[in-house]
Design a protein around this motif. Sequence first.
Motif, mmCIF file in Angstrom:
data_model
loop_
_atom_site.group_PDB
_atom_site.id
_atom_site.type_symbol
_atom_site.label_atom_id
_atom_site.label_comp_id
_atom_site.label_asym_id
_atom_site.label_seq_id
_atom_site.Cartn_x
_atom_site.Cartn_y
_atom_site.Cartn_z
ATOM 1 N N ILE A 176 -1.056 6.669 4.743
ATOM 2 C CA ILE A 176 -0.858 5.260 5.069
ATOM 3 C C ILE A 176 0.638 4.958 5.053
ATOM 4 N N THR A 177 1.079 4.030 5.872
ATOM 5 C CA THR A 177 2.477 3.618 5.894
ATOM 6 C C THR A 177 2.798 2.798 4.658
ATOM 7 N N GLU A 190 8.466 -2.434 6.335
ATOM 8 C CA GLU A 190 8.037 -1.043 6.181
ATOM 9 C C GLU A 190 9.148 -0.189 5.595
ATOM 10 N N ILE A 211 -5.512 9.741 1.525
ATOM 11 C CA ILE A 211 -5.572 9.053 2.817
ATOM 12 C C ILE A 211 -4.161 8.618 3.212
ATOM 13 N N ALA A 260 0.844 -1.198 0.000
ATOM 14 C CA ALA A 260 0.000 0.000 0.000
ATOM 15 C C ALA A 260 0.876 1.245 0.000
ATOM 16 N N THR A 319 -3.894 4.899 -2.010
ATOM 17 C CA THR A 319 -4.972 5.469 -1.194
ATOM 18 C C THR A 319 -5.232 6.961 -1.396
ATOM 19 N N PRO A 341 0.251 5.879 -0.363
ATOM 20 C CA PRO A 341 -0.697 6.973 -0.598
ATOM 21 C C PRO A 341 -0.444 7.656 -1.942
ATOM 22 N N LYS A 388 -2.629 -1.374 -3.299
ATOM 23 C CA LYS A 388 -3.618 -0.380 -2.883
ATOM 24 C C LYS A 388 -2.967 0.998 -2.874
#
Length: 253
Positions: free
Chosen positions: A194-195, A210, A192, A135, A189, A137, A187
């Motif tokens: 997000i890490t 991460e 929104i 994921a 985002t 952003p 994903k």
Amino acid sequence: MAKQNFPEDGLGKFGVVTHIWTQDIATSKHIAASAKIEVVVENLEDMLGKVDAVLLARDDAKNHYKMAFPFLKAGIPIFIDKPLALSVKEANKILKEQQYENQVFSCSSIRFAKELDLTEKEKDQIGEIVHVEAAIPKKWDTYAIHIIEPIIARLPHRGKLLGVKCLQSVAITNCIVKWENTTAYLKVTGTIPITVSLNFYGEKGCVTKEFSDSYTCFKNSLHKFVKVINKEEENIKREETLEIIKILEKGRK
């Protein structure tokens, strides 16, 4: 950059940035003052004959061909920032202008983020990777590559790309990618927060990695570019770059 120590954390033996151009001379001068770049030019072509290589540090892929063209024709090695293009057709158009093999280098710097690498212990713990979830952003066009490329770079045995299916809402783009030997769920985002992370699913378990160090991975990508220019290392495989762009293109649709 405020966390780094200069000149120790600069490019060092790999080179120095000597010239800069942007579409606004005031912006160019501001960056030059901040990064200690000696020469500000008013036109892109003013760099021809003055530099050994070019960093096209822009993520607006629609301008890549036009801005890279004079340097490609002059035979100057060029690092075209991600994404190289938003369609396979446009990518091949750029690559066709190369005067020699490997004149163009292009990637997401997150490809070189060491913190996303699985350790040997983690590989043993989770077993063969069957699925990855990631994921990030912001926008699909400019940021999806930052999760697609590190996944592909870490899945050499993924096999042939079989399909890409996307579902877009107002806020989020969801995308499923299928290869012969594994799958990925991506994903993006939008606004929104997000890490940025990669979740590796193996036959025996799961590991989450991460992303945390943007400076070092970009520095590593510049080192790779110089090593490719000097024929010390192989370039990123063209087939791999075009596969990444194919996923980007299908995701846009």
